[in-house]
Design an enzyme around this catalytic site. Sequence first.
Site, mmCIF file in Angstrom:
data_model
loop_
_atom_site.group_PDB
_atom_site.id
_atom_site.type_symbol
_atom_site.label_atom_id
_atom_site.label_comp_id
_atom_site.label_asym_id
_atom_site.label_seq_id
_atom_site.Cartn_x
_atom_site.Cartn_y
_atom_site.Cartn_z
ATOM 1 N N THR A 34 44.655 -59.527 -21.676
ATOM 2 C CA THR A 34 44.662 -60.956 -21.370
ATOM 3 C C THR A 34 46.114 -61.338 -21.109
ATOM 4 O O THR A 34 47.008 -60.484 -21.154
ATOM 5 C CB THR A 34 44.163 -61.772 -22.572
ATOM 6 N N GLU A 82 41.867 -63.755 -29.464
ATOM 7 C CA GLU A 82 42.643 -64.875 -28.934
ATOM 8 C C GLU A 82 43.352 -65.443 -30.149
ATOM 9 O O GLU A 82 42.708 -65.713 -31.178
ATOM 10 C CB GLU A 82 41.708 -65.916 -28.307
ATOM 11 N N SER A 83 44.676 -65.644 -30.045
ATOM 12 C CA SER A 83 45.436 -65.880 -31.272
ATOM 13 C C SER A 83 46.243 -67.185 -31.319
ATOM 14 O O SER A 83 46.904 -67.448 -32.317
ATOM 15 C CB SER A 83 46.397 -64.709 -31.502
ATOM 16 N N THR A 98 35.723 -63.912 -27.726
ATOM 17 C CA THR A 98 36.372 -62.682 -28.233
ATOM 18 C C THR A 98 36.315 -62.598 -29.756
ATOM 19 O O THR A 98 35.919 -61.573 -30.324
ATOM 20 C CB THR A 98 37.836 -62.598 -27.744
ATOM 21 N N TYR A 158 40.634 -71.990 -33.287
ATOM 22 C CA TYR A 158 41.121 -70.633 -33.539
ATOM 23 C C TYR A 158 40.760 -70.175 -34.951
ATOM 24 O O TYR A 158 40.137 -69.123 -35.138
ATOM 25 C CB TYR A 158 42.651 -70.568 -33.343
ATOM 26 N N LYS A 162 38.235 -67.188 -36.257
ATOM 27 C CA LYS A 162 38.674 -66.062 -37.103
ATOM 28 C C LYS A 162 37.866 -66.048 -38.405
ATOM 29 O O LYS A 162 37.507 -64.973 -38.916
ATOM 30 C CB LYS A 162 40.174 -66.161 -37.409
ATOM 31 N N ARG A 222 55.121 -73.193 -42.962
ATOM 32 C CA ARG A 222 54.473 -71.903 -42.721
ATOM 33 C C ARG A 222 55.184 -70.857 -43.582
ATOM 34 O O ARG A 222 56.354 -71.015 -43.924
ATOM 35 C CB ARG A 222 54.592 -71.488 -41.241
ATOM 36 N N PRO A 291 47.028 -81.788 -32.414
ATOM 37 C CA PRO A 291 45.853 -82.411 -33.051
ATOM 38 C C PRO A 291 45.357 -81.561 -34.230
ATOM 39 O O PRO A 291 45.293 -80.328 -34.118
ATOM 40 C CB PRO A 291 44.804 -82.433 -31.935
HETATM 41 P P1 NAD Z 1 48.310 -61.556 -29.399
HETATM 42 O O1 NAD Z 1 47.649 -62.738 -28.791
HETATM 43 O O2 NAD Z 1 49.753 -61.322 -29.167
HETATM 44 O O3 NAD Z 1 47.572 -60.220 -28.931
HETATM 45 C C1 NAD Z 1 46.182 -60.107 -28.863
HETATM 46 C C2 NAD Z 1 45.856 -58.852 -28.059
HETATM 47 O O4 NAD Z 1 44.426 -58.718 -28.015
HETATM 48 C C3 NAD Z 1 46.333 -58.903 -26.606
HETATM 49 O O5 NAD Z 1 46.924 -57.675 -26.248
HETATM 50 C C4 NAD Z 1 45.066 -59.132 -25.813
HETATM 51 O O6 NAD Z 1 45.106 -58.600 -24.500
HETATM 52 C C5 NAD Z 1 44.028 -58.430 -26.675
HETATM 53 N N1 NAD Z 1 42.672 -58.945 -26.486
HETATM 54 C C6 NAD Z 1 42.284 -60.246 -26.431
HETATM 55 N N2 NAD Z 1 40.951 -60.310 -26.244
HETATM 56 C C7 NAD Z 1 40.495 -59.030 -26.217
HETATM 57 C C8 NAD Z 1 39.219 -58.453 -26.067
HETATM 58 N N3 NAD Z 1 38.119 -59.207 -25.900
HETATM 59 N N4 NAD Z 1 39.101 -57.106 -26.078
HETATM 60 C C9 NAD Z 1 40.217 -56.323 -26.225
HETATM 61 N N5 NAD Z 1 41.445 -56.830 -26.344
HETATM 62 C C10 NAD Z 1 41.588 -58.166 -26.351
HETATM 63 O O7 NAD Z 1 47.979 -61.656 -30.934
HETATM 64 P P2 NAD Z 1 48.823 -61.157 -32.196
HETATM 65 O O8 NAD Z 1 49.747 -62.241 -32.597
HETATM 66 O O9 NAD Z 1 49.342 -59.807 -31.932
HETATM 67 O O10 NAD Z 1 47.673 -61.094 -33.298
HETATM 68 C C11 NAD Z 1 46.910 -59.903 -33.490
HETATM 69 C C12 NAD Z 1 45.862 -60.163 -34.572
HETATM 70 O O11 NAD Z 1 46.513 -60.560 -35.772
HETATM 71 C C13 NAD Z 1 44.904 -61.298 -34.228
HETATM 72 O O12 NAD Z 1 43.638 -60.932 -34.692
HETATM 73 C C14 NAD Z 1 45.434 -62.490 -35.002
HETATM 74 O O13 NAD Z 1 44.396 -63.379 -35.334
HETATM 75 C C15 NAD Z 1 45.996 -61.813 -36.223
HETATM 76 N N6 NAD Z 1 47.116 -62.504 -36.895
HETATM 77 C C16 NAD Z 1 48.205 -62.924 -36.161
HETATM 78 C C17 NAD Z 1 49.280 -63.515 -36.819
HETATM 79 C C18 NAD Z 1 50.503 -63.973 -36.078
HETATM 80 O O14 NAD Z 1 51.375 -64.613 -36.691
HETATM 81 N N7 NAD Z 1 50.662 -63.674 -34.792
HETATM 82 C C19 NAD Z 1 49.229 -63.692 -38.211
HETATM 83 C C20 NAD Z 1 48.098 -63.266 -38.925
HETATM 84 C C21 NAD Z 1 47.060 -62.648 -38.247
HETATM 85 O O1 DAU Z 2 49.416 -68.383 -39.997
HETATM 86 C C1 DAU Z 2 49.103 -67.289 -39.180
HETATM 87 C C2 DAU Z 2 48.968 -67.751 -37.750
HETATM 88 O O2 DAU Z 2 50.282 -68.013 -37.285
HETATM 89 C C3 DAU Z 2 48.267 -66.749 -36.850
HETATM 90 O O3 DAU Z 2 46.948 -66.588 -37.284
HETATM 91 C C4 DAU Z 2 48.288 -67.205 -35.394
HETATM 92 O O4 DAU Z 2 47.725 -66.216 -34.563
HETATM 93 C C5 DAU Z 2 49.723 -67.469 -34.993
HETATM 94 O O5 DAU Z 2 49.756 -67.971 -33.674
HETATM 95 C C6 DAU Z 2 50.375 -68.455 -35.949
HETATM 96 O O6 DAU Z 2 49.785 -69.769 -35.820
HETATM 97 P P1 DAU Z 2 50.685 -71.091 -35.850
HETATM 98 O O7 DAU Z 2 49.940 -72.205 -35.222
HETATM 99 O O8 DAU Z 2 51.238 -71.326 -37.205
HETATM 100 O O9 DAU Z 2 51.891 -70.567 -34.917
HETATM 101 P P2 DAU Z 2 52.744 -71.286 -33.777
HETATM 102 O O10 DAU Z 2 53.916 -70.396 -33.509
HETATM 103 O O11 DAU Z 2 51.917 -71.729 -32.628
HETATM 104 O O12 DAU Z 2 53.289 -72.590 -34.516
HETATM 105 C C7 DAU Z 2 54.053 -72.493 -35.716
HETATM 106 C C8 DAU Z 2 54.369 -73.901 -36.169
HETATM 107 O O13 DAU Z 2 55.288 -74.483 -35.225
HETATM 108 C C9 DAU Z 2 53.156 -74.821 -36.192
HETATM 109 O O14 DAU Z 2 53.269 -75.702 -37.300
HETATM 110 C C10 DAU Z 2 53.265 -75.616 -34.883
HETATM 111 C C11 DAU Z 2 54.755 -75.675 -34.639
HETATM 112 N N1 DAU Z 2 55.164 -75.702 -33.217
HETATM 113 C C12 DAU Z 2 54.689 -74.741 -32.393
HETATM 114 C C13 DAU Z 2 55.032 -74.729 -31.057
HETATM 115 C C14 DAU Z 2 54.471 -73.672 -30.121
HETATM 116 C C15 DAU Z 2 56.062 -76.658 -32.763
HETATM 117 O O15 DAU Z 2 56.538 -77.521 -33.549
HETATM 118 N N2 DAU Z 2 56.402 -76.646 -31.450
HETATM 119 C C16 DAU Z 2 55.917 -75.737 -30.562
HETATM 120 O O16 DAU Z 2 56.258 -75.816 -29.348
#
Ligand code: NAD
Ligand code: DAU
Length: 355
Positions: A34, A82-83, A98, A158, A162, A222, A291
């Site tokens: 994606t 989708e994350s 997904t 989201y 999850k 966070r 929101p």
């Molecule tokens: P990301 O969005 O960077 O990566 C997601 C990956 O999954 C991408 O490579 C995408 O192409 C692939 N993907 C999406 N839909 C798919 C499908 N249907 N089939 C196969 N591949 C698919 O996400 P991330 O930040 O690397 O997060 C990975 C996992 O960890 C997620 O499950 C997320 O919920 C979880 N997680 C993320 C965080 C964070 O801070 N980023 C924290 C806790 C948990």
């Molecule tokens: O807590 C774990 C989660 O952390 C994961 O499950 C998600 O996949 C990951 O995306 C992340 O979610 P958040 O919503 O916390 O992450 P994000 O980086 O989008 O935002 C972090 C904080 O910063 C949140 O309170 C929103 C704020 N923010 C984010 C963006 C993109 C801003 O203030 N400005 C911005 O432009």
Amino acid sequence: MILVTGGAGFIGANFVLEWLAQSDETVINLDQLTYAGNRENLASLAEDSRHVFVHGDIGDSVLVARLLAQHQPRAIINFAAESHVDRSIHGPEDFIQTNIVGTFRLLEAVRAYWHNLPVEARQNFRLLHVSTDEVYGSLVKDAPAFTETHRYEPNSPYSASKAASDHLVRAYHHTYGLPVLTTNCSNNYGPYHFPEKLIPLMIVNALAGKPLPVYGDGQQIRDWLYVKDHCSAIRRVLEAGKVGEVYNVGGGNEKPNIDIVHTVCALLDELRARADGKSYREQITYVTDRPGHDRRYAIDASKIGRELGWTPAETFETGIRKTVQWYLENQDWVANVQSGAYREWVEKNYTGRAA
Ligand code: NAD
Ligand code: DAU
């Protein structure tokens, strides 16, 4: 060998790179590529026969069944999702598809595969589902951190998707005996983080001379964990976690968003000062809040520490410095991910968000 899903994304790619740096066990990497998936994250493995990349969807039952039959993995680590919370607010459908339907189809394919394994392989098999602290909802100030038994109270499309996937994984253990493990982790940061999330967005915008958009009052809290520490936690749970159990993973680094932005600005001021000598803080702009924005997350990671001996290697100070340095040294990677699709997203999310 092991099967990793979503291994071209931020955490998945770090996991694959770390895995192959520490072991010779082959990784089959199934990723739909994606907008968040990027094969450039895995460029260093281009000639490495221990990494087998498969472009496909975890919801494609025929493909997953074929991969399982062909490669016979001893374990699966499910990162695919989708994350991004903001994207789930603008368009929840992909998240349902997904994170819920995809996880369900993956579980069905894995159940059939696992069921037919020889006894020993069946006993040793593991499915590790990677999830998030967001399923637990939002905490008020001073409330105790989330433990594994905290009730599920997801607030965004989201986190709801999850949460649904976590429930399915749990049900497949209780109903069918599938040997699953679940990890719920806090906010990751580090190399290869797509610049739609807070930390990389701030670095990239700062360097480009653009506004640093802080949602609401910037006081949302966070917990932050360096991505390689998340990867080491997953490896540890895979190795020694008790089947059917959930492990919370976190960094013990609770910080308000505005403090994160100030830290990024201070590091950039030190490492790549602005030409006009002013601080990058000048670019901070408060914009309309997200929101349903969760106010605070905090993780109690004492179970994984006590039972499995896991602790993070990085403090927030060491991890964020490495991260800023990585972005400064990898400007080509940044330029390449800022495609038309990325620019469309920035336009959709930030235009009309009143300062
Ligand atoms: P990301 O969005 O960077 O990566 C997601 C990956 O999954 C991408 O490579 C995408 O192409 C692939 N993907 C999406 N839909 C798919 C499908 N249907 N089939 C196969 N591949 C698919 O996400 P991330 O930040 O690397 O997060 C990975 C996992 O960890 C997620 O499950 C997320 O919920 C979880 N997680 C993320 C965080 C964070 O801070 N980023 C924290 C806790 C948990
Ligand atoms: O807590 C774990 C989660 O952390 C994961 O499950 C998600 O996949 C990951 O995306 C992340 O979610 P958040 O919503 O916390 O992450 P994000 O980086 O989008 O935002 C972090 C904080 O910063 C949140 O309170 C929103 C704020 N923010 C984010 C963006 C993109 C801003 O203030 N400005 C911005 O432009």
